[in-house]
Structures are given as structure tokens and as C-alpha cells.
Design a protein around this motif. Structure first.
Motif, PDB file in Angstrom:
ATOM      1  N   SER A 242       0.854  -1.192   0.000  1.00 39.33           N
ATOM      2  CA  SER A 242       0.000   0.000   0.000  1.00 39.33           C
ATOM      3  C   SER A 242       0.887   1.238   0.000  1.00 39.33           C
ATOM      4  CB  SER A 242      -0.914   0.004   1.232  1.00 39.33           C
ATOM      5  OG  SER A 242      -0.152   0.231   2.398  1.00 39.33           O
TER       6      SER A 242
ATOM      7  N   CYS B 184      -3.803   4.225   2.990  1.00 36.33           N
ATOM      8  CA  CYS B 184      -3.957   2.788   3.284  1.00 36.33           C
ATOM      9  C   CYS B 184      -4.806   2.079   2.231  1.00 36.33           C
ATOM     10  CB  CYS B 184      -4.591   2.573   4.659  1.00 36.33           C
ATOM     11  SG  CYS B 184      -6.343   3.013   4.769  1.00 36.33           S
ATOM     12  N   LEU B 185      -5.646   2.837   1.508  1.00 39.35           N
ATOM     13  CA  LEU B 185      -6.593   2.221   0.567  1.00 39.35           C
ATOM     14  C   LEU B 185      -6.137   2.384  -0.875  1.00 39.35           C
ATOM     15  CD1 LEU B 185     -10.204   2.921   1.933  1.00 39.35           C
ATOM     16  CD2 LEU B 185      -8.813   0.857   2.113  1.00 39.35           C
ATOM     17  N   THR B 186      -4.834   2.439  -1.072  1.00 39.31           N
ATOM     18  CA  THR B 186      -4.325   2.540  -2.428  1.00 39.31           C
ATOM     19  C   THR B 186      -2.967   1.858  -2.488  1.00 39.31           C
ATOM     20  OG1 THR B 186      -4.076   4.095  -4.270  1.00 39.31           O
ATOM     21  CG2 THR B 186      -3.136   4.774  -2.143  1.00 39.31           C
ATOM     22  N   LEU B 187      -2.632   1.338  -3.664  1.00 42.37           N
ATOM     23  CA  LEU B 187      -1.347   0.664  -3.838  1.00 42.37           C
ATOM     24  C   LEU B 187      -0.314   1.686  -4.299  1.00 42.37           C
ATOM     25  CD1 LEU B 187      -2.677  -2.415  -5.846  1.00 42.37           C
ATOM     26  CD2 LEU B 187      -2.233  -2.301  -3.372  1.00 42.37           C
TER      27      LEU B 187
ATOM     28  N   ASN C 144      -6.703   8.612   1.527  1.00 39.98           N
ATOM     29  CA  ASN C 144      -6.283   7.651   2.537  1.00 39.98           C
ATOM     30  C   ASN C 144      -5.186   6.784   1.910  1.00 39.98           C
ATOM     31  OD1 ASN C 144      -9.650   7.637   2.877  1.00 39.98           O
ATOM     32  ND2 ASN C 144      -8.468   8.032   4.719  1.00 39.98           N
TER      33      ASN C 144
ATOM     34  N   ALA D 198       1.922   1.188  -6.326  1.00 41.19           N
ATOM     35  CA  ALA D 198       2.073   0.998  -7.779  1.00 41.19           C
ATOM     36  C   ALA D 198       1.094   1.836  -8.587  1.00 41.19           C
ATOM     37  CB  ALA D 198       1.888  -0.477  -8.125  1.00 41.19           C
ATOM     38  N   MET D 199      -0.053   2.179  -7.975  1.00 44.10           N
ATOM     39  CA  MET D 199      -1.061   2.962  -8.700  1.00 44.10           C
ATOM     40  C   MET D 199      -0.652   4.429  -8.829  1.00 44.10           C
ATOM     41  SD  MET D 199      -4.331   1.175  -6.829  1.00 44.10           S
ATOM     42  CE  MET D 199      -5.574   2.385  -7.261  1.00 44.10           C
ATOM     43  N   HIS D 200       0.449   4.819  -8.170  1.00 37.03           N
ATOM     44  CA  HIS D 200       0.816   6.237  -8.140  1.00 37.03           C
ATOM     45  C   HIS D 200       2.136   6.546  -8.838  1.00 37.03           C
ATOM     46  CE1 HIS D 200      -2.657   7.194  -5.748  1.00 37.03           C
ATOM     47  NE2 HIS D 200      -2.426   6.068  -5.093  1.00 37.03           N
TER      48      HIS D 200
END
Lengths: 167, 327
Positions: free
Chosen positions: A21, A59-62, A57, A64-66
């Protein structure tokens, strides 16, 4: 993965394990432990950071998605020697007790000030077109950040002071 | 969290193709999916990240407003045209979640979010939605957030969202790409399903289909209201919510488009309500009759009996406000 993410102005390689995360990446891979893990399910807001200026938040995202995005954590907002206006106001108003939720509160409030500048409405706005700054507005806009010590009255006072200086 | 492969889709066609593989799921904002993956309610083999696809804009179309699948809830709620012409939608979105979540949540992801039934999210409990055939823990259990309309013997879960309730009142359409049938449009009112014998199917989206946009019809006249009743004043799911678009003409009701959240497995729209209300002069007796129609088959299995009178009172309050009726 050879992709990077920018954290507080510094480019960093993303983790190999895609399960990491954004919160765990900040804390465990980069050692930026200002951002806190409370519930790890998006309920408490202790993990709030800014991504390209928007509060989320972590905690609710990876992580890698950023890729290629810019993350700002509490460490990027100010230092003990040169605190941000909100950091100073939180100290001045004693807007915490244990302090665990404070980094998330301040990141969240930093974005809140920008949202008010942009005249974004909230559920507490009487007029969707032109929201006004009231205590009720600040409470509603901060409802994603819990404080188990119950320092809400002082958190509100600190944010209100900076928002009024801002106006 | 179970291991999975992570890939980024290059365009909607690629996304539709990649998500049709067994065990593959699309991810955009991820606020609901990642939470469910941590709980092992969802255990995808592959996450197909659609978040960077070019579906993130709001455009004025000749016949209304087109909201891209990847527009964040925040961007929709603050859009000047949405605030001015579709306030029921702005209000509904702002009544949901928190600013942090709305900044991540997308149009399509919000439509596809899963129920917040605590028996669904706890893998130690039976749940026909999560584990078909395992039973339902909510029936006879602690079930305050549960459905009273359109339930089945298999499932009493509710669709938890607010945005889609406003979209149902507005009669918005979901645009879907890919799949065997090619491109298609589904009214939001028909997008979500009732549980029936297949409660694991939340909506009509098929494997290999991708939502590309939601379109709102041209702005309509009348008062728009979103009333949400919940157990705390912010950041809580609806016990009962109502999206209402009501117009008056010469002392009579000329339009009454109503949709309800918190009552069913889908945003609830009952065409009998407009049939009853339109053409009539507003009165407390008429509003009670509307509530009789809405709730004639209401059935609470669990702890949600209180929702029946709550839905009645909320409906009469909204109609009273919308028609400016003196009581």
C-alpha cells in the motif's frame, strides 16, 4: 518495476511487490513514519497524505497505482524549525493529546484550506454555489479524521484560525 | 493480502479484454476493492488498473451531461454545471463518505461498489453473496443496514451508495463497452439487480464489459432534494435516503421523480409513486398514500423493522418540503 514516485520532492523507485500500500511504502520502505496506520481500512484518516494536491487515505491505495505522481506527507509540509501555519496553530491551540492522529489531521486540513479557497461545497453547505466558512463546515469537512482523545474542539480552533488568516 | 498480478490497461477495449480473463478485476480508485482484498473477501489473480484511461472528463452533450467513468466523485460534485443544474447529484455525492474517499472514488467504481453488510465482509460468516450456497448470516442476525424491499430468501443486503440513488431519480444512463453484445446503454434504474436466487450478481455488468460513462438527461425544472438519514451526521451509510425531483404547476404536482437508498439491493425506483402523485394537489393525506404504495410489500428480516416507519416519515418530510405544503 523501474517506475518512480515522487515523495516530498524526491524521486523514489516503486516497490517490487505490487501489494504494498502507499501507506506501507511510505512508512516501511522510505522510513517516513509521520504518516500513521490507524485502522488500515479508510475509516480513521490517520494515513491521510496529499497526492498531486488531493487528500487521500494512503492505506486504501497501492503504491504501484501512483507511478509518476507527487506525494506530500506531514514531513513535506514543514519542519520543527520551520513549521507550516497549520502545524504552528495545532501547537498553539493544543490541538492533540496523544498525537497519533495529528499528521493525518494536518494533511487533511492543509487540503481543506485549498478546497475552501476553491469554493468547493460540502454536505454542510447551505448554498452549493458559494459555501461560507462556518464551524459546521469545518467539522463536516474533517469527518474523515478521527481523534480518539477527543481533541476536536481545539483542532477546530486551530483550523479556523488559519482559515481566517487565509481569507 | 493474497498475491496478484498488476497490469495497466492501455485503452477501454484492452481493459474489457483483460478483465474478461478468469480471476481478473478492474481497479480504478480502489477504495472499496483494496479494503475487500485486505479482508480476503475479494481475491483477484490479476488487477487491471484502468485508472489512467482517458475517461476522466465531464462534457456537455447535446442531450445532457456526460460524466466519464473515471471522473472522481469530488470532480462531479464540484462541477459548476452539476451544482447548478443537477444539485440532487451534487448533494448525494457530498452526503457520502469523506473528502479523502471522494477524491479517489470514481463514477464507475461507485456504481460497482459492494454492499457493506457485515456478514458479507466477514469471511467467517455465511453469505450467499460472497460464498454462494453458504447461507445468510444477516437474516435473524444484527441487520440494521439491511433491505426491506425486494429481498429474497437468499439475501437482504443493500446497495450502499448515494450517487446512484440521485442518478436513478434523474434517470441517468450507464454506457458500457465491450462484451459479446458490443456497446450498450443501461438506465441506472436497471443497472443494479435484486438478489433473487443469484445474490452474487450485484448488477447487469458482464465479464469483459467496462463502464465508460454515465449520461444525465437535459436539466429538468423543479425542486431537487437529497435527504439522507443515518446514525451519525457524517461519514455513515444511509438507513434511508431519498433523491427527489418534484415540480409544481398551478397548485398540482407536475413531476415526482423519486429514488430511495438504504431500502433495497438497488437504488429503489417505484413508477407507481409518480403515477399516484402527478396531477394531484399535495396534502398530508396524499403523502401518506404514497408511503402506503412504497411500503405495501415491505418486509424486514433482521433488525431493520424500524426502517419501515422511518421510510414513511422521510418520504412525507421530503414531499412536504418539495411541494412547500403546510402541515
Amino acid at each position: 518495476m523501474s517506475e518512480t514516485i515522487t515523495v516530498n520532492g524526491v524521486s523514489q523507485p516503486l516497490p517490487d511487490d505490487v501489494r504494498v500500500s502507499l501507506l506501507d511504502f511510505l512508512r516501511q520502505h522510505l522510513g517516513l513514519t509521520g504518516t500513521k496506520k490507524g485502522c488500515d481500512h479508510g475509516q480513521c484518516g490517520a494515513c491521510t497524505v496529499l497526492v498531486d494536491g488531493f487528500r487521500i487515505n494512503s492505506c486504501l491505495t497501492l503504491a504501484a497505482m501512483h507511478a509518476d505522481q507527487e506525494v506530500t506527507t506531514i514531513e513535506g509540509l514543514g519542519t520543527p524549525e520551520d513549521p507550516s501555519a497549520l502545524q504552528r496553530a495545532f501547537v498553539e491551540h493544543d490541538a492533540f493529546q496523544c498525537g497519533y492522529c495529528t499528521p493525518g489531521q494536518i494533511c487533511s486540513a492543509t487540503a481543506l484550506l485549498e478546497e475552501i479557497r476553491s469554493e468547493w461545497p460540502s454536505d454542510a453547505s447551505d448554498d452549493l454555489a458559494a459555501p461560507t466558512l462556518t464551524d459546521e463546515e469545518i467539522r463536516e469537512r474533517m469527518s474523515g479524521n478521527l481523534c480518539r482523545c477527543g481533541a476536536y474542539a481545539n483542532i477546530l480552533a486551530a483550523i479556523r484560525q488559519v482559515a481566517e488568516e487565509d481569507a | 493480502m493474497r498475491p496478484f498480478d498488476y497490469i495497466r490497461a492501455t485503452d477501454p477495449t484492452d481493459a474489457a479484454e483483460r478483465t474478461s480473463a478468469p480471476g481478473a478485476m478492474a481497479i480504478a480508485g480502489g477504495t472499496n476493492l483494496i479494503d475487500l482484498m485486505k479482508l480476503q473477501v475479494e481475491t483477484p489473480d490479476t488487477l487491471v488498473d484502468v485508472g489512467r484511461l482517458d475517461m476522466g472528463s465531464i462534457e456537455e452533450a447535446g442531450d445532457g451531461l456526460r460524466i466519464g467513468a473515471l471522473v472522481t466523485n469530488t470532480a462531479t460534485a464540484v462541477h459548476p454545471k452539476v451544482r447548478a443544474d443537477y444539485p440532487v447529484l451534487a448533494r448525494a455525492i457530498l452526503a457520502g463518505a469523506t473528502q479523502q474517499l471522494r477524491n479517489k472514488a470514481t463514477t464507475a467504481g461507485n456504481l460497482c461498489q459492494r454492499t457493506r453488510c457485515t456478514y458479507f465482509t466477514n469471511i467467517d460468516q455465511p453469505c450467499n453473496k460472497r460464498a454462494p450456497g453458504s447461507g445468510c448470516g444477516a437474516m435473524g442476525g444484527v441487520a440494521r443496514l439491511h433491505a426491506i424491499l425486494g429481498t429474497s430468501d437468499q439475501c437482504i443486503a443493500t446497495y450502499p451508495g448515494d450517487m446512484a440513488v440521485a442518478m436513478a431519480a434523474l434517470d441517468a444512463h450507464v454506457h458500457i463497452q465491450g462484451g459479446r453484445g458490443g456497446d450498450r446503454q443501461v438506465p441506472v434504474r436497471e443497472f443494479h439487480r435484486l438478489p433473487g436466487e443469484t445474490p452474487w450478481q450485484d448488477n447487469v455488468l458482464e465479464s469483459g464489459e467496462i463502464i465508460t460513462a454515465v449520461t444525465l438527461p437535459l436539466p429538468v425544472k423543479g425542486k431537487q432534494i437529497y435527504r439522507k438519514v443515518r446514525e451519525r451526521s457524517s461519514y455513515a451509510f444511509a438507513l434511508v435516503s431519498i433523491a427527489a425531483i418534484v415540480a409544481m404547476d398551478g397548485g398540482r404536482i407536475a413531476r415526482a421523480d423519486l429514488a430511495f437508498g438504504g431500502l433495497a439491493h438497488k437504488p429503489w425506483h417505484d413508477p407507481r409513486l409518480a403515477d399516484l402523485l402527478v396531477g394531484e394537489a399535495p396534502s398530508p393525506a396524499l403523502f401518506e398514500k404514497a408511503a402506503d404504495v412504497l411500503l405495501d410489500e415491505a418486509d424486514a428480516r433482521g433488525g431493520s423493522e424500524f426502517k419501515i416507519p422511518l421510510a414513511r416519515r422521510t418520504l412525507t418530510a421530503v414531499l412536504t418540503e418539495a411541494t412547500e405544503t403546510r402541515t
